[in-house]
Write an enzyme that holds these catalytic residues in place. Structure first.
Site, PDB file in Angstrom:
ATOM      1  N   SER A  36       0.763  -1.154  -0.011  1.00 37.48           N
ATOM      2  CA  SER A  36      -0.119   0.226  -0.072  1.00 37.48           C
ATOM      3  C   SER A  36       0.861   1.307   0.191  1.00 37.48           C
ATOM      4  CB  SER A  36      -0.932   0.023   1.325  1.00 37.48           C
ATOM      5  OG  SER A  36      -1.657   1.299   1.537  1.00 37.48           O
ATOM      6  N   TYR A  87      -1.439  -0.654  10.547  1.00 36.09           N
ATOM      7  CA  TYR A  87      -1.869  -1.328   9.344  1.00 36.09           C
ATOM      8  C   TYR A  87      -0.570  -1.135   8.409  1.00 36.09           C
ATOM      9  CZ  TYR A  87      -3.526  -1.659   4.685  1.00 36.09           C
ATOM     10  OH  TYR A  87      -3.540  -1.932   3.175  1.00 36.09           O
ATOM     11  N   LYS A 146       2.322  -3.843   6.593  1.00 36.07           N
ATOM     12  CA  LYS A 146       2.715  -3.931   5.261  1.00 36.07           C
ATOM     13  C   LYS A 146       4.048  -3.991   5.043  1.00 36.07           C
ATOM     14  CE  LYS A 146      -1.555  -4.669   3.315  1.00 36.07           C
ATOM     15  NZ  LYS A 146      -1.668  -5.653   2.512  1.00 36.07           N
TER      16      LYS A 146
END
Ligand code: NAD
Ligand code: WQD
Length: 370
Positions: free
Chosen positions: A156, A180, A184
């Site tokens: 992302s 989050y 990643k």
């Protein structure tokens, strides 16, 4: 190696079987349709925590496949076929079942399964590290066991976080600002360590910017966990009357109209990017590549509101609210590496994103969690 320069998947001809984790989700379902249309057979593994079984049948219908058994479909000519398996990427047993489901060897994996809500990740960080990082490690072990070392991974633009570069290239420093995004970045690091072990891994890390839109049929799209917090689904809710107004998080950003600027891209362009990435890996040598997938063009919150108002013919009342914690003024990709390496370029514009996304959110499928 030759690459298509118009993202065209080419005629349907028998290609190897692939596994897609998170295959019935927003990005997975569109990627599945594009891959089936270009001839790959697919095993979709999804826990269905944020999608439904029904999506499998819709993917099959869009790709012109017929029912062939329980959660199995195939083309009238016998190939390609599609299988949907409810399973969790944290379960080695579920993954063994997926790799052994069909006699054909799985040639590559597209790993999209995971949790993706920035806000929720701050409240439930262990769930995020478990689903995203432990899930990825379990998957990588299963891939080694089944001698499959070709992987496209969903990363992302969130990994760039506080990085202020505009546009952002892949060499920008990674400064993730929430759990989050840190999961990643951690998975990216694990993949780098794996590639450095020189065991022949072929890995493409795709860093998506802001995917929106849907398949133009209105049959598949995004099922946000309620209530949505991303701008596009929020705007669609305001347009269809299920939400009163949108809060614009800040009108004092250093941008032309003061609202935040993002690189929105059509989910079908993103799906094309996955198809080109897996093909390049299957045709290439051991490698690890990070690629931005974005249009290279930024749109503000107010631009998106105006575009959706025009497309939907509905008014979208907006109020200015304080800036949201963790936001940046501008996040726009430099997508030139993806074009050079894959021949990929986003083709669909903002109006098409709004038209197709609105078709989905205003359809009965998009409103319900059937
Ligand atoms: P989504 O929630 O629609 O799809 C994810 C799918 O994974 C869902 O169908 C869910 O049921 C499944 N899943 C979740 N945990 C699982 C587990 N432990 N085992 C098996 N399946 C599981 O989300 P999406 O928008 O399609 O995102 C797909 C991937 O792309 C995610 O990894 C996400 O982090 C990444 N991503 C998304 C965006 C975005 O804005 N949508 C942007 C950048 C990156
Ligand atoms: C876009 C713009 C907001 C809602 C997030 C994740 C990122 C990726 C995509 C997964 C910003 C503004 C929003 C609202 C608003 N997902 N906004 N009112 O934050 O760029 O990216 O989704 O990987 O990781 O961080 O997307 O859609 O939430 O916000 O004004 O009600 O809209 O401030 O400028 P974001 P978004």
């Amino acid at each position: 190696m030759t690459h298509s320069h118009d993202n065209a998947p080419g005629p349907r001809q028998a290609k190897p079987a692939l596994l897609i984790t998170g295959g019935t989700g927003f990005i997975g379902s569109h990627t599945a349709v594009v891959l089936l249309e270009s001839g790959y057979s697919l095993v979709l593994v999804d826990s269905l925590i944020n999608s439904t079984r029904e999506v499998g049948a819709r993917i099959a219908q869009l790709a012109d496949l017929e029912p062939w058994g329980d959660h199995l479909w195939r083309h009238a000519s016998g190939s390609p076929w599609l299988a949907l398996l409810q399973g969790d990427v944290r379960s080695a047993r579920d993954l063994d079942r997926a790799f052994s489901l069909m006699p054909n060897r799985i040639a590559g994996v597209i790993h999209l399964a995971g949790l993706k809500s920035v806000g929720e990740s701050s409240d439930e960080p262990l769930n995020y590290w478990d689903a995203n990082v432990s899930g990825s490690i379990t998957l990588l072990r299963a891939m080694e066991k089944h001698d499959c070392k070709t992987l496209v991974f969903s990363s992302s633009a969130a990994v760039y976080g506080e990085t202020q570069e505009v546009p952002i290239s892949e060499s920008a420093p990674l400064r993730p600002t929430n759990p989050y995004a840190r999961t990643k970045a951690a998975i990216e690091q694990i993949l780098q360590d794996l590639a450095a072990s020189r065991k022949g891994w072929r890995i493409s890390i795709l860093r998506y910017f802001n995917p929106i839109g849907a398949h133009p049929s209105g049959m598949i799209g995004e099922h946000p966990r309620m209530p949505p917090t991303n701008l596009f689904p929020v705007l669609c809710q305001v347009a269809n009357g299920s939400r009163e107004r949108v809060e614009v998080f800040g009108d004092d950003w250093p941008t032309p109209d003061g609202s935040g600027v993002r690189d929105y891209l059509h989910v079908l362009d993103l799906a094309d990017g996955h198809a080109l990435a897996i093909r390049a890996l299957l045709e290439g040598n051991a490698q690890l590549t990070q690629l931005n997938l974005g249009t290279g063009r930024g749109w503000s919150v107010l631009d998106l509101i105006a575009c959706l108002e025009k497309i939907s013919g509905r008014a979208i009342p907006a109020v200015i609210a304080p800036r949201r914690a963790g936001d940046v003024a501008v996040s726009v990709a430099d997508p030139s590496r993806a074009q050079a390496v894959l021949g990929w370029k986003a083709r669909r514009g903002l109006e098409e994103m709004c038209r197709d996304g609105w078709a989905w959110f205003s359809s009965s499928h998009g409103c319900s969690h059937d």
